[in-house]
Write an enzyme that holds these catalytic residues in place. Structure first.
Site, short mmCIF file in Angstrom:
data_model
loop_
_atom_site.label_atom_id
_atom_site.label_comp_id
_atom_site.label_asym_id
_atom_site.label_seq_id
_atom_site.Cartn_x
_atom_site.Cartn_y
_atom_site.Cartn_z
CB THR A 185 -0.89 0.16 1.14
OG1 THR A 185 -0.35 0.10 2.54
CG2 THR A 185 -1.76 -1.28 1.43
CD GLU A 330 -4.70 -2.27 2.99
OE1 GLU A 330 -5.20 -1.97 1.94
OE2 GLU A 330 -4.06 -1.67 3.58
CE LYS A 439 -11.76 14.01 14.53
NZ LYS A 439 -10.35 13.28 14.52
CD1 TRP A 444 -15.53 14.66 13.79
CD2 TRP A 444 -15.72 12.37 12.66
NE1 TRP A 444 -14.98 13.49 14.67
CE2 TRP A 444 -15.01 12.48 13.73
CE3 TRP A 444 -15.82 11.44 11.65
CZ2 TRP A 444 -14.33 11.09 14.26
CZ3 TRP A 444 -15.47 10.23 12.33
CH2 TRP A 444 -14.62 10.03 13.64
P1 ADP Z 1 -3.34 2.89 -1.52
O1 ADP Z 1 -2.23 2.11 -1.87
O2 ADP Z 1 -3.45 4.44 -1.57
O3 ADP Z 1 -4.16 2.68 0.10
P2 ADP Z 1 -5.90 1.58 -2.14
O4 ADP Z 1 -6.26 1.44 -3.44
O5 ADP Z 1 -5.62 0.42 -1.38
O6 ADP Z 1 -4.41 2.62 -2.47
O7 ADP Z 1 -6.77 2.74 -1.39
C1 ADP Z 1 -7.64 2.37 -0.65
C2 ADP Z 1 -8.46 3.61 -0.30
O8 ADP Z 1 -8.96 4.35 -1.39
C3 ADP Z 1 -9.69 3.39 0.61
O9 ADP Z 1 -9.39 2.91 2.04
C4 ADP Z 1 -10.27 4.55 0.41
O10 ADP Z 1 -10.17 5.53 1.43
C5 ADP Z 1 -10.05 5.08 -0.88
N1 ADP Z 1 -11.18 4.67 -1.75
C6 ADP Z 1 -11.23 3.65 -2.76
N2 ADP Z 1 -12.28 3.58 -3.32
C7 ADP Z 1 -13.12 5.02 -2.65
C8 ADP Z 1 -14.32 5.36 -3.31
N3 ADP Z 1 -15.33 4.76 -4.12
N4 ADP Z 1 -14.72 6.33 -2.65
C9 ADP Z 1 -13.97 6.83 -1.80
N5 ADP Z 1 -12.68 6.40 -1.55
C10 ADP Z 1 -12.25 5.42 -2.04
#
Ligand code: ADP
Length: 542
Positions: A185, A330, A439, A444
């Protein structure tokens, strides 16, 4: 009493065996790094993947060895994955958009023993190879004619390397729980963390994603994964595609609007998937040229929130249905998808857009809940938001090397780091990353909601909202916008447009315009960088 059914280990190479047998002639089209559009099929991909496995075996690579790939989506990249897994190795996708030092850090952490690299990314490998002690072999995804003659590294061209074996090889028999792949990640906080997929989790994820209300693709479909294989397994399409025998169109190195449009048209793509930034480029290309999308039927958008305006444009201007999805590296990565349940049958107009602003509901194989900080579960009422937690057979149970253990509890729930609510029909909506939420006076404010609204203004290209220090409220929202080319809206125009559409106290305290909003290596808005850039910003209300 036990059931009397066969043990049939869920191994990834069974997917490509199946595709070769049942859908052998189905095409895999690639815009190659060398330039031309190339064509192959599942039968040939399998034959060549067997050669990859055989050549790795001959060269001394063993079960459990991590083998990196630094490559665009291509047929060769697919062959590498199946070949690596077929010899019991672990494909490890590297994201070329990271800094070379980060890539070296990740390779050292994973102890990658070999790498398959596209010509495009050879300079990265040349810059870091001597810093990665475990690296024994560099295979360049090209032929002898295109292999650079002068390199300080010992390189071998993929085509001649696989031609040096005859393909008479059998996939290794493995435990279905054996590691199959790895992806780090991007680590916006702390070091990157390694997610390790198993054969079993990849196969189950592919089965989950085939469900009609998930990706719902079949053999008659032409699928273009614009989302890279190095971004959470191309959202699983490298497995789902062959599992159903869909034709695959790989965009290779070119993802600008004109290049994506060209492949959508010439290959008659019916289904595609990528992050919103890719679609921003395509939509502005279509707007400039007046072109239409007669073949495309559905697009899955995720990775960051899909703005309402984007769903509307795809639907109203081009007749394309947006499926808004959410997931994470994940989670292999699919978590929720926005198909329409019977409870919402008959919705039209703006009501559909309301629904599609949500990230959707979980398919079979994904459990989710929303809790407060003390792990008390929130009701599914569509408004109480808290920490989003998930579990399932394709969800990580730990990070490689034990990092980030605090994200997993002893009932297998994984804390996603996202803040969300779930409604009575199971539809989840992300309101923020836990670290991005604003915040204000103890309450929020969802930055995603504000961003979605702001990009609905016809003169705004992209928007990001961050919290800026405020003497009375701790933090207040600052809206940062990129104007569309040739447009000159003022801050007051944007705020006027937003007024009445959200709670008064959610209204941004100010609007700043920039030429460009920084993005992470996976196409998300780089909020940390924006927060640094605007660290000393004085709000007019402060
Ligand atoms: P990174 O390696 O940047 O973590 P990921 O693709 O695993 O890449 O990122 C996952 C995150 O991306 C999620 O936990 C969420 O915060 C964000 N995310 C994924 N899809 C969406 C969505 N449709 N809307 C909002 N946030 C999203």
């Amino acid at each position: 009493m036990l059931g009397l059914m066969q043990q049939w280990p869920l191994l990834c190479h069974k997917i490509i065996d199946y595709a070769a047998q049942q859908h052998g002639d189905r095409e895999i089209v690639t815009r190659s790094v060398e330039g031309p559009i190339t064509r192959t099929n599942y039968r040939s991909v399998r034959e060549r993947a067997l050669k990859v496995a055989q050549a790795l075996d001959r060269d001394g690579f063993k079960e459990g060895d991590r083998i990196a790939t630094l490559a665009w989506n291509s047929a060769r990249h697919m062959e590498c994955w199946y070949g690596i897994m077929g010899v019991g190795g672990v494909y490890h996708t590297l994201n070329p958009r990271l800094f070379p030092e980060q890539i070296a850090w990740i390779m050292n952490h994973a102890e990658d023993r070999a790498i398959f690299v596209d010509l495009t990314f050879l300079p990265i490998v040349e810059a870091i190879a001597d810093k990665v002690g475990s690296l024994k072999k560099i295979i360049v995804l090209t032929d002898d004619a295109h292999l650079p003659k002068e390199s300080k590294l010992d390189l071998v061209a993929y085509e001649s390397w696989i031609d040096s074996v005859d393909g008479d090889f059998e996939w290794k028999q493995l435990d279905e729980n054996a590691a199959a792949g790895m992806c780090y990640t991007s680590g916006t906080t702390g070091d990157p963390k390694g997610v390790v997929y198993s054969h079993r989790s990849n196969v189950l994820h592919a089965l989950i994603s085939c469900q009609p209300d998930a990706l719902g693709v079949g053999s008659t479909e032409t699928v273009m994964p614009v989302v890279p294989m190095f971004h959470a397994n191309a959202w699983g399409i490298t497995f789902t595609g062959p599992m159903v025998g869909a034709k695959i169109v790989n965009p290779g190195p070119l993802m600008d609007g004109a290049s994506i449009y060209e492949l959508l048209e010439t290959e008659k793509v019916s289904f595609t998937a990528a992050v919103p930034t890719v679609w921003l480029m395509l939509l502005s290309y279509l707007e400039e040229t007046g072109k239409k999308l007669p073949h495309l039927q559905r697009v899955v958008i995720g990775g960051s929130a899909c703005p309402r305006a984007m769903t509307k444009t795809f639907r109203d201007e081009y007749g394309v249905e947006v499926n808004h999805a959410w997931g994470m590296t994940e989670m292999s990565p699919l978590g929720t998808l926005g198909s329409v349940k019977p409870a919402y049958a008959g919705l039209d107009g703006e009501a559909v857009l309301d629904l599609k602003e949500k990230q959707g509901y979980a398919p079979f194989g994904v459990e989710m809940k929303v809790t407060d900080d003390e792990n008390n579960e929130h009701p599914w009422d569509g408004s109480t938001f808290g920490r989003l937690k998930v579990r399932g057979p394709a969800v990580a149970s730990a990070y490689y090397g034990g990092a980030g253990a605090e994200n997993f509890d002893d009932e297998s729930w994984f804390d996603t780091g996202d803040v969300a609510h779930i409604n009575e029909h199971g539809y989840m909506q992300i309101t923020d990353r836990a670290k991005d939420v604003i915040k204000s006076g103890g309450e929020w404010i969802s930055t995603i909601d504000l961003e979605n609204l702001a990009v609905g203004h016809p003169d705004i290209m992209e928007a990001a909202v961050i919290g800026v220090q405020h003497p009375k409220w701790d933090e207040r929202p600052l809206l940062i916008c990129v104007r569309k080319e040739g447009k000159t809206p003022e801050g007051s125009d944007i705020l006027g447009f937003m007024e009445g559409k959200i709670a008064k106290w959610w209204m941004p305290d100010d609007v700043a315009f920039v030429d460009e909003i920084p993005h992470t290596a996976t196409g998300k808005i780089q909020k940390m960088e924006l927060r640094e850039q605007f660290a000393d910003y004085k709000l007019p209300t402060a």
